[in-house]
Design an enzyme around this catalytic site. Structure first.
Site, PDB file in Angstrom:
ATOM      1  N   HIS A 167     -50.347  -0.677  -4.440  1.00 25.35           N
ATOM      2  CA  HIS A 167     -50.541   0.483  -3.567  1.00 25.35           C
ATOM      3  C   HIS A 167     -49.324   1.404  -3.534  1.00 25.35           C
ATOM      4  O   HIS A 167     -49.452   2.594  -3.248  1.00 25.35           O
ATOM      5  CB  HIS A 167     -50.883   0.001  -2.154  1.00 25.35           C
ATOM      6  CG  HIS A 167     -51.678   0.983  -1.353  1.00 25.35           C
ATOM      7  ND1 HIS A 167     -51.622   2.363  -1.538  1.00 25.35           N
ATOM      8  CD2 HIS A 167     -52.559   0.796  -0.339  1.00 25.35           C
ATOM      9  CE1 HIS A 167     -52.430   2.957  -0.683  1.00 25.35           C
ATOM     10  NE2 HIS A 167     -53.010   2.045   0.053  1.00 25.35           N
ATOM     11  N   ASP A 384     -67.830   7.818 -13.756  1.00 27.59           N
ATOM     12  CA  ASP A 384     -68.863   7.589 -14.773  1.00 27.59           C
ATOM     13  C   ASP A 384     -68.205   7.307 -16.122  1.00 27.59           C
ATOM     14  O   ASP A 384     -67.648   8.199 -16.753  1.00 27.59           O
ATOM     15  CB  ASP A 384     -69.778   8.820 -14.858  1.00 27.59           C
ATOM     16  CG  ASP A 384     -70.852   8.706 -15.917  1.00 27.59           C
ATOM     17  OD1 ASP A 384     -70.962   7.631 -16.559  1.00 27.59           O
ATOM     18  OD2 ASP A 384     -71.572   9.690 -16.129  1.00 27.59           O
TER      19      ASP A 384
END
Length: 464
Positions: A167, A384
Site C-alpha cells: 500500500h 478488461d
C-alpha cells in the site's frame, strides 16, 4: 444465490516466478512521499477480479496474456519492479531501489467453475488464501516484491485475477491506473493511455515541518478497556444498500440536509452509530470514525498531475462519546462526519506530511476506531484484459492490514433482483453482529411506518 462460504476446491499452482520489465530500466533510488510511508500504509492490500468465459477469447491463455502485458507495463512503471528500503538515519523514510528484479507471478488452475461461487459475488470469498497464495517472505515491508499477482484458470473457461499490492506504493486510484495499463497492453496497446508520473516530492513535508491541524486520527489512545477486536469468534457479513435503503436512511437525516447529503455520508453515519450500539462501550468512551478522503482533483487545491499513482488521501476523523452517538438521532453523527471530511484540502495534506516527519510516521489510531473507504467509483470492475469487464472487481476482503474488524469498504454491487447499490462487508464479534443487524433494521425502517420489506431484506449475508 449468495456466495457459498462452505465451497471448497483444489488449486494447482505452478512455482512462483519473478516477472521483470521487458526492457532495461534505470537503477536508481526514488523517495516515497511523506503520505506514502506512514505506518498505517506499510502493509499489502489484496484485490480480486472474477472474469467469465468469453468465446471470442477461445484459445487465449489469460495467464500468458497478463504475464506478457505485465512485463511490458513494468517498463514505464519500473519502480514496481524494485524493492523498498528504509533510510538508516533514524527518520524511517522509505525509498524504492529500482532494481528491476520484478514482481511475483503465480499461474494456477482450480477445479471449480465460476457459477459455483454464486450469482452474488462479494467478500468474504471461499478459499481466498488459495486464490492469492502467500509466498513465504513475500509480504514483508522491506526488501520484498511490491506486487504479487496470481491468475487462476477455472474449469468453465473463466479466470480469477488476484493481486496483492504494497500500500505504500499506491492508493486505489493509483492501483487502478496500473491495472488499466496492464489491461490495455493485454488488449494490444503499445503504451498506457495515461503515462505514469512519480512526483512524490509534491507530498513531502515542508521545511521546517509545521502541522496546522490537530490530526486527531493519530492520537495515542491507550486500549485500557480491551476494546480492540478479538481474533476469535468473528462474524463476517455483507450488507446491501440500494435505493430503498438509502431513501429510508435519508428520512432520518435533518430536513435541511435531506436532499443534499451524499450517500457516503449517510452510510458512514449509519454504520458508525450501529457499530457503536453493537459493541456496547462504556457511555463515556470516545468512539472514532475515520473516513478515507481522496485529495486528488481541483477541489483540494493540490493540483497533482494526471498519472500520479502515489497515495493521495487523508484519514480525517470524527469523534464522539458512545453515549451521545447512541442516544442522538442519526443527524448528530452525520454532522460530525461532514465536518471531518470538509477539513481535507491542500493545507491539510501538507500539514499531514509535516506531522508524519515530526512524529516518526505514526499509525492512525485503531482503538475504538472504525475506518471506511469508498471504492464505488474506483473502477476495479471496469478493468478488461480482453475477456470483458469483471463479474466482480474490488477488495478481496473487508478490513485493512492485520487488524480485524477495524475497517469496511463500500463496493459497487448489483443484487439478485437487478438493483444497483453498495455492498459493505462488516466484521464484528458474533454477539455484536446480532446487535448490529437489529440496530440497522431500526434505521432502515420508515420513521413513521415500519417498512416490513426492509426487515426481510436489509442485507445479503455471508457468515463464515
Amino acid at each position: 444465490m449468495a456466495p457459498d462460504s462452505s465451497l471448497t476446491f483444489n488449486v494447482h499452482r505452478k512455482e512462483a516466478v519473478l516477472v521483470a520489465p521487458a526492457k532495461q530500466t534505470p537503477h536508481e533510488f526514488k523517495r516515497l512521499s511523506d503520505i506514502d510511508d506512514q505506518e498505517g500504509l506499510r502493509f499489502h492490500i489484496p484485490v480480486i477480479q472474477f472474469y467469465r468465459y468469453n468465446p471470442s477469447m477461445k484459445g487465449s491463455d489469460p495467464a500468458k496474456v497478463i504475464r506478457d502485458a505485465l512485463a511490458n507495463v513494468l517498463v514505464p512503471y519500473y519502480p514496481f519492479a524494485g524493492r523498498l528500503r528504509e533510510i538508516q538515519d533514524g527518520s524511517r523514510k522509505l525509498v524504492v531501489e529500482c532494481t528491476g528484479e520484478g514482481i511475483l507471478f503465480i499461474e494456477a488452475d482450480a477445479d471449480v467453475q465460476l457459477e459455483q461461487f454464486g450469482d452474488l459475488l462479494q467478500p468474504p470469498f471461499p478459499c481466498l488464501e488459495e486464490l492469492l497464495f502467500d509466498i513465504p517472505g513475500s509480504s514483508q515491508v522491506l526488501n520484498a516484491p511490491l506486487l504479487l499477482i496470481q491468475v487462476t484458470r477455472l474449469q468453465c473457461g473463466g479466470f480469477i485475477f488476484a493481486l496483492r499490492l504494497h500500500h505504500a506504493m499506491s492508493d486505489a486510484q493509483g492501483l487502478i491506473q496500473f491495472m488499466t495499463a496492464v489491461a490495455e497492453m493485454a488488449r494490444g496497446h503499445l503504451t498506457p493511455s495515461i503515462p505514469p508520473v512519480w512526483s512524490r516530492e509534491l507530498l513531502e513535508a515542508r521545511s521546517p515541518p509545521c502541522p496546522s491541524f490537530a490530526h486527531r486520527e493519530y492520537d495515542v489512545v491507550e486500549d485500557t478497556k480491551g476494546t480492540l477486536m478479538p481474533l476469535d469468534d468473528m462474524a463476517h457479513q455483507s450488507f446491501f444498500f440500494g435505493k430503498r435503503e438509502i431513501a429510508a436512511l435519508r428520512k432520518h437525516s435533518p430536513p435541511h440536509l435531506r436532499q443534499k447529503i451524499s450517500t457516503f455520508d449517510l452510510l458512514t453515519a449509519c454504520l458508525w452509530k450501529c457499530r457503536t450500539v453493537a459493541l456496547s462501550p462504556d457511555p463515556d468512551e470516545e468512539m472514532r470514525i475515520i473516513c478515507i478522503v481522496n485529495a486528488r482533483g481541483t477541489k483540494s487545491g493540490l493540483n497533482l498531475p494526471e498519472g500520479y499513482y502515489g497515495n493521495a488521501f487523508a484519514f480525517p476523523v470524527a469523534i464522539s462519546t458512545a453515549d451521545k452517538l447512541c442516544k442522538n438521532p442519526l443527524g448528530y453523527a452525520l454532522e460530525l462526519v461532514r465536518q471531518a471530511k470538509s477539513e481535507v484540502d491542500h493545507e491539510y495534506m501538507h500539514s499531514l506530511a509535516d506531522l508524519m516527519v515530526l512524529r516518526g510516521r505514526p499509525h492512525f489510531t485503531v482503538v475504538r476506531a472504525y475506518l471506511v473507504s469508498d471504492v464505488t467509483r474506483a473502477g476495479f470492475g471496469d478493468v478488461d484484459f480482453g475477456w470483458g469487464k469483471a463479474a466482480y472487481g474490488g477488495p478481496a476482503k473487508g478490513g485493512v492490514g492485520a487488524i480485524p474488524g477495524v475497517a469496511s469498504f463500500y463496493i459497487p454491487f448489483t443484487n439478485a433482483k437487478g438493483e444497483d447499490g453498495i455492498v459493505v462487508p462488516v466484521c464484528l464479534p458474533g454477539p455484536a453482529m446480532e446487535k448490529f443487524v437489529a440496530e440497522l433494521n431500526t434505521l432502515l425502517s420508515d420513521p413513521v411506518k415500519r417498512m416490513e420489506e426492509q426487515i426481510e431484506y436489509p442485507v445479503f449475508r455471508s457468515a463464515l
